[in-house]
Design a protein around this motif. Structure first.
Motif, PDB file in Angstrom:
ATOM      1  N   VAL A  38      19.616  24.443  39.958  1.00 48.45           N
ATOM      2  CA  VAL A  38      19.611  25.872  39.662  1.00 48.45           C
ATOM      3  C   VAL A  38      20.287  26.058  38.313  1.00 48.45           C
ATOM      4  O   VAL A  38      21.334  25.448  38.062  1.00 48.45           O
ATOM      5  CB  VAL A  38      20.355  26.698  40.744  1.00 48.45           C
ATOM      6  N   ASN A  39      19.710  26.859  37.425  1.00 45.26           N
ATOM      7  CA  ASN A  39      20.327  27.049  36.113  1.00 45.26           C
ATOM      8  C   ASN A  39      20.198  28.489  35.642  1.00 45.26           C
ATOM      9  O   ASN A  39      19.314  29.230  36.071  1.00 45.26           O
ATOM     10  CB  ASN A  39      19.736  26.091  35.077  1.00 45.26           C
ATOM     11  N   TYR A  40      21.097  28.864  34.733  1.00 49.47           N
ATOM     12  CA  TYR A  40      21.193  30.236  34.236  1.00 49.47           C
ATOM     13  C   TYR A  40      20.506  30.380  32.883  1.00 49.47           C
ATOM     14  O   TYR A  40      20.654  29.520  32.002  1.00 49.47           O
ATOM     15  CB  TYR A  40      22.669  30.628  34.107  1.00 49.47           C
ATOM     16  N   ILE A  70      18.325  36.631  35.180  1.00 47.78           N
ATOM     17  CA  ILE A  70      17.377  35.634  34.685  1.00 47.78           C
ATOM     18  C   ILE A  70      17.925  34.247  35.014  1.00 47.78           C
ATOM     19  O   ILE A  70      18.995  33.870  34.547  1.00 47.78           O
ATOM     20  CB  ILE A  70      17.175  35.776  33.162  1.00 47.78           C
ATOM     21  N   PHE A  71      17.200  33.507  35.835  1.00 46.12           N
ATOM     22  CA  PHE A  71      17.643  32.157  36.181  1.00 46.12           C
ATOM     23  C   PHE A  71      16.435  31.313  36.557  1.00 46.12           C
ATOM     24  O   PHE A  71      15.307  31.805  36.689  1.00 46.12           O
ATOM     25  CB  PHE A  71      18.672  32.177  37.307  1.00 46.12           C
ATOM     26  N   GLY A  72      16.664  30.015  36.721  1.00 44.47           N
ATOM     27  CA  GLY A  72      15.591  29.109  37.090  1.00 44.47           C
ATOM     28  C   GLY A  72      16.055  28.139  38.153  1.00 44.47           C
ATOM     29  O   GLY A  72      17.264  27.937  38.352  1.00 44.47           O
ATOM     30  N   PHE A  73      15.099  27.532  38.847  1.00 46.56           N
ATOM     31  CA  PHE A  73      15.446  26.474  39.795  1.00 46.56           C
ATOM     32  C   PHE A  73      14.264  25.518  39.924  1.00 46.56           C
ATOM     33  O   PHE A  73      13.113  25.886  39.692  1.00 46.56           O
ATOM     34  CB  PHE A  73      15.866  27.042  41.152  1.00 46.56           C
ATOM     35  N   ASP A  74      14.574  24.279  40.286  1.00 45.00           N
ATOM     36  CA  ASP A  74      13.568  23.229  40.399  1.00 45.00           C
ATOM     37  C   ASP A  74      13.328  22.895  41.864  1.00 45.00           C
ATOM     38  O   ASP A  74      14.279  22.761  42.641  1.00 45.00           O
ATOM     39  CB  ASP A  74      14.016  21.974  39.657  1.00 45.00           C
ATOM     40  N   VAL A  75      12.062  22.742  42.217  1.00 44.62           N
ATOM     41  CA  VAL A  75      11.674  22.438  43.594  1.00 44.62           C
ATOM     42  C   VAL A  75      10.841  21.161  43.623  1.00 44.62           C
ATOM     43  O   VAL A  75       9.952  20.972  42.779  1.00 44.62           O
ATOM     44  CB  VAL A  75      10.856  23.600  44.200  1.00 44.62           C
ATOM     45  N   LEU A  80      23.442  40.124  25.945  1.00 42.27           N
ATOM     46  CA  LEU A  80      22.755  38.981  26.553  1.00 42.27           C
ATOM     47  C   LEU A  80      23.414  37.725  26.007  1.00 42.27           C
ATOM     48  O   LEU A  80      23.454  37.525  24.793  1.00 42.27           O
ATOM     49  CB  LEU A  80      21.267  39.005  26.193  1.00 42.27           C
ATOM     50  N   HIS A  81      23.913  36.880  26.887  1.00 38.86           N
ATOM     51  CA  HIS A  81      24.668  35.712  26.398  1.00 38.86           C
ATOM     52  C   HIS A  81      24.267  34.449  27.142  1.00 38.86           C
ATOM     53  O   HIS A  81      23.739  34.490  28.245  1.00 38.86           O
ATOM     54  CB  HIS A  81      26.171  35.934  26.586  1.00 38.86           C
ATOM     55  N   LYS A  82      24.522  33.339  26.522  1.00 37.17           N
ATOM     56  CA  LYS A  82      24.461  32.026  27.170  1.00 37.17           C
ATOM     57  C   LYS A  82      25.858  31.444  27.021  1.00 37.17           C
ATOM     58  O   LYS A  82      26.141  30.613  26.156  1.00 37.17           O
ATOM     59  CB  LYS A  82      23.414  31.148  26.507  1.00 37.17           C
ATOM     60  N   ALA A  83      26.767  31.925  27.867  1.00 40.64           N
ATOM     61  CA  ALA A  83      28.186  31.570  27.746  1.00 40.64           C
ATOM     62  C   ALA A  83      28.425  30.076  27.856  1.00 40.64           C
ATOM     63  O   ALA A  83      29.390  29.544  27.308  1.00 40.64           O
ATOM     64  CB  ALA A  83      28.999  32.319  28.804  1.00 40.64           C
ATOM     65  N   THR A  84      27.528  29.387  28.558  1.00 41.13           N
ATOM     66  CA  THR A  84      27.716  27.942  28.713  1.00 41.13           C
ATOM     67  C   THR A  84      27.628  27.204  27.380  1.00 41.13           C
ATOM     68  O   THR A  84      28.130  26.086  27.253  1.00 41.13           O
ATOM     69  CB  THR A  84      26.684  27.369  29.694  1.00 41.13           C
ATOM     70  N   TYR A 122      29.459  31.503  37.294  1.00 40.76           N
ATOM     71  CA  TYR A 122      30.324  30.380  37.674  1.00 40.76           C
ATOM     72  C   TYR A 122      29.715  29.463  38.726  1.00 40.76           C
ATOM     73  O   TYR A 122      29.839  28.241  38.627  1.00 40.76           O
ATOM     74  CB  TYR A 122      31.694  30.888  38.137  1.00 40.76           C
ATOM     75  N   PRO A 123      29.007  29.996  39.758  1.00 39.39           N
ATOM     76  CA  PRO A 123      28.428  29.085  40.748  1.00 39.39           C
ATOM     77  C   PRO A 123      27.441  28.074  40.167  1.00 39.39           C
ATOM     78  O   PRO A 123      27.370  26.939  40.640  1.00 39.39           O
ATOM     79  CB  PRO A 123      27.731  30.036  41.728  1.00 39.39           C
ATOM     80  N   VAL A 124      26.664  28.474  39.139  1.00 41.03           N
ATOM     81  CA  VAL A 124      25.685  27.535  38.599  1.00 41.03           C
ATOM     82  C   VAL A 124      26.330  26.491  37.694  1.00 41.03           C
ATOM     83  O   VAL A 124      25.656  25.551  37.256  1.00 41.03           O
ATOM     84  CB  VAL A 124      24.545  28.272  37.842  1.00 41.03           C
ATOM     85  N   LEU A 125      27.613  26.631  37.418  1.00 39.30           N
ATOM     86  CA  LEU A 125      28.333  25.605  36.666  1.00 39.30           C
ATOM     87  C   LEU A 125      28.815  24.486  37.575  1.00 39.30           C
ATOM     88  O   LEU A 125      29.200  23.418  37.101  1.00 39.30           O
ATOM     89  CB  LEU A 125      29.558  26.206  35.957  1.00 39.30           C
ATOM     90  N   ASP A 126      28.792  24.737  38.873  1.00 38.31           N
ATOM     91  CA  ASP A 126      29.406  23.835  39.849  1.00 38.31           C
ATOM     92  C   ASP A 126      28.336  23.361  40.840  1.00 38.31           C
ATOM     93  O   ASP A 126      27.868  24.128  41.675  1.00 38.31           O
ATOM     94  CB  ASP A 126      30.523  24.588  40.576  1.00 38.31           C
ATOM     95  N   ARG A 127      27.944  22.086  40.737  1.00 40.74           N
ATOM     96  CA  ARG A 127      26.894  21.585  41.626  1.00 40.74           C
ATOM     97  C   ARG A 127      27.321  21.620  43.094  1.00 40.74           C
ATOM     98  O   ARG A 127      26.473  21.782  43.974  1.00 40.74           O
ATOM     99  CB  ARG A 127      26.503  20.167  41.214  1.00 40.74           C
TER     100      ARG A 127
END
Length: 517
Positions: free
Chosen positions: A485-487, A466-471, A228-232, A279-284
């Motif tokens: 959207v975030n990881y 496991i991810f999150g997003f704001d609405v 389990l990592h948080k590579a960012t 990678y997609p969540v690193l790029d808005r």
């Protein structure tokens, strides 16, 4: 208490492995704080180990002999209080008294006591071994970490969590799933203090062990089933001149590069989640493009869920900017964000712009995304996807455009520049401010069926565990707009008794799915 061969149910650290033989000099030794004073007398890795054990779900204590100097005893007791652990007097002439004291303090711990001691205290080994304690000896010169029928040998304090993991795996067998995790210390602390990373096996058979880049990585990874990592947290730089679909555009720390190579050569290892999935969540820009696919999701009431209108810019002085804004249905004010979403220092440097001419002097890093600013009554819905479970919380957010213009009006409508991790432009006395918990007054606006459908759609599209997003909900139209959207978010707004079992369940199911494919 179980003897050698059982799981580790408690850990006692002898003062001989914690205290330095002489006061160490630290850069912050001039500080008057207790912690700085303690660090000066402690081995360099002692606090590292105590932090790992504090929330491990394994009772932990510190021991010392009756003849130890008073000032050292005072330091040990201070540290024990700091980490909420026990302090025991261990007298070689009355071992039975000490073991009874430990049993009274910890009672049914469900395993053996691991006693970590220096190789300089050899006289005490046989006595404690007869009591069923597992003697673990530190600093055995010229030897590598190993074990025999009654003792374990390690070279560094940092090796102890992995040693506990190894002993427990050997005792329990294949019924336990070992999760090795790596993330920055502050993030790890946030998860650990909520009970997310127990070293003692959970009821559903998960056991967590911290990975560290300070030790050879391969032997650590051979002990785990899941990473389990948080590579960012380990990104040094991102090159946006080429596609973020390739890892070649991201420069990780040396340790993360080593982990990446290991994962590439051990495809049977379960990783949450593979680097190419994040990678997609690193790029808005990429996320905005993905969110375009939400347009087919509508409920019977015809509410829409979508991403905001957007425009990518490489230069705020580019010709035809006004026309491009119009073509992408972007009105002012708009919010401007760096294209890089996380992992670098200025990825959260943003601005709300009210006048076209102010784009020219904007300091938001390029390339950037100009995004529709949605009036949403200062209410943000944070959604968390933990495997198959979806949770949400309501948070205070930025006010509507008219209020923002009043805030900026005193500054001649200059852009409102802010760091989204530190502060947001808010109105004083906001009636919609909240404590982060869902409430009936705010929940009636949200279409949970619609957002849950979107969460499942995103899970399939992104393939993240496991991810999150704001609405936000747009005033007037009722559109549900996903603005971020975030990881691997912290999901701290979800109560621990709900979130942590769901977190474990998501990991366990991902492992089981990996094992069957």
């Amino acid at each position: 208490m179980a003897g050698v061969g059982g799981v580790v149910g408690g850990v006692i650290l002898d003062e001989s492995v914690l205290l330095a033989s002489q006061q160490l000099q630290h850069p912050d030794s001039s500080s008057s704080s207790h912690s700085s004073s303690n660090c000066a007398f402690f081995q360099p890795d002692a606090h590292f180990l105590l932090r790992k054990l504090r929330h491990s779900n394994i009772p932990t204590g510190i021991s010392y002999g009756p003849g130890l100097e008073a000032h050292k005893v005072s330091i040990l007791k201070e540290v024990a209080t700091q980490y909420s652990i026990h302090c025991f007097i261990l007298d070689a002439s009355s071992i039975d008294d000490t073991t009874r004291e430990v049993e009274l303090a910890w009672r049914n711990i469900g395993g053996c006591i691991l006693y970590l001691v220096s190789n300089k205290k050899r006289d005490i080994y046989p006595k404690l071994s007869k009591c069923g304690w597992l003697i673990t000896i530190l600093n055995v010169e010229g030897s590598s970490a190993c074990e025999n029928s009654s003792m374990v040998y390690i070279n560094k304090l940092q090796e102890l969590p992995l040693t506990i993991c190894h002993i427990n795996r050997k005792a329990i067998g294949n019924s336990v799933v070992t999760v090795g995790y790596i993330m920055k210390p502050s993030r790890e602390e946030d998860f650990a203090k909520r009970g997310a990373f127990p070293m003692y096996p959970t009821q559903d058979g998960l056991m967590f062990v911290p990975l560290t880049f300070e030790l050879p990585l391969s032997p650590q990874l051979q002990e785990v089933d899941v990473v389990l990592h948080k590579a960012t947290d380990e990104i040094i730089s991102i090159d946006l001149n080429s596609s973020l679909q390739s890892s070649n555009t991201i420069t990780y720390s040396r340790g993360m590069q080593e982990l990446q190579r290991y994962m590439e050569h051990h495809l049977d290892l379960c990783v949450i989640d593979p680097l190419n999935y994040i990678y997609p969540v690193l790029d808005r820009l990429k996320i905005q493009q993905i969110l375009l696919g939400l347009e087919d999701l509508k409920t019977r009431g015809c509410r829409a869920i979508r991403g905001p209108n957007f425009l990518k810019v490489d230069d705020f002085n580019q010709a035809g900017l006004i026309q491009s804004l119009s073509e992408t249905k972007l009105a002012l004010p708009s919010i401007v964000k760096p294209q890089v979403a996380c992992g670098v220092a200025d990825s959260h440097s943003m601005a709300i712009v009210f006048r076209v001419e102010d784009f020219k002097e904007l300091t938001v890093p390029l390339p950037a995304i100009i995004q529709e600013y949605v009036d949403h009554s200062s209410t943000l819905y944070k959604f968390y996807v933990l495997g198959e479970k979806v949770y949400h919380a309501v948070k205070n957010s930025t006010p509507n455009a008219d209020t923002l213009m009043k805030l900026s009006g005193s500054n001649e409508l200059k852009p409102l520049v802010f760091d989204s991790l530190k502060s947001l432009p808010t109105a004083k006395g906001n009636p919609n401010s909240g404590d982060g918990n869902s409430s009936k007054d705010t929940d009636h606006c949200i279409d949970l069926e619609l957002v849950t459908s979107a969460a499942n759609w995103l899970m399939r599209k992104l393939e993240l565990t496991i991810f999150g997003f704001d609405v936000v909900i747009q005033e007037g139209t009722g559109d549900h707009v996903i603005v971020d959207v975030n990881y691997l978010p912290s999901f701290k707004e979800v109560p621990n008794e709900v979130a942590i079992p769901a977190f474990w369940d998501a990991i366990k199911k991902k492992f089981e799915l990996k094992r069957t494919t």
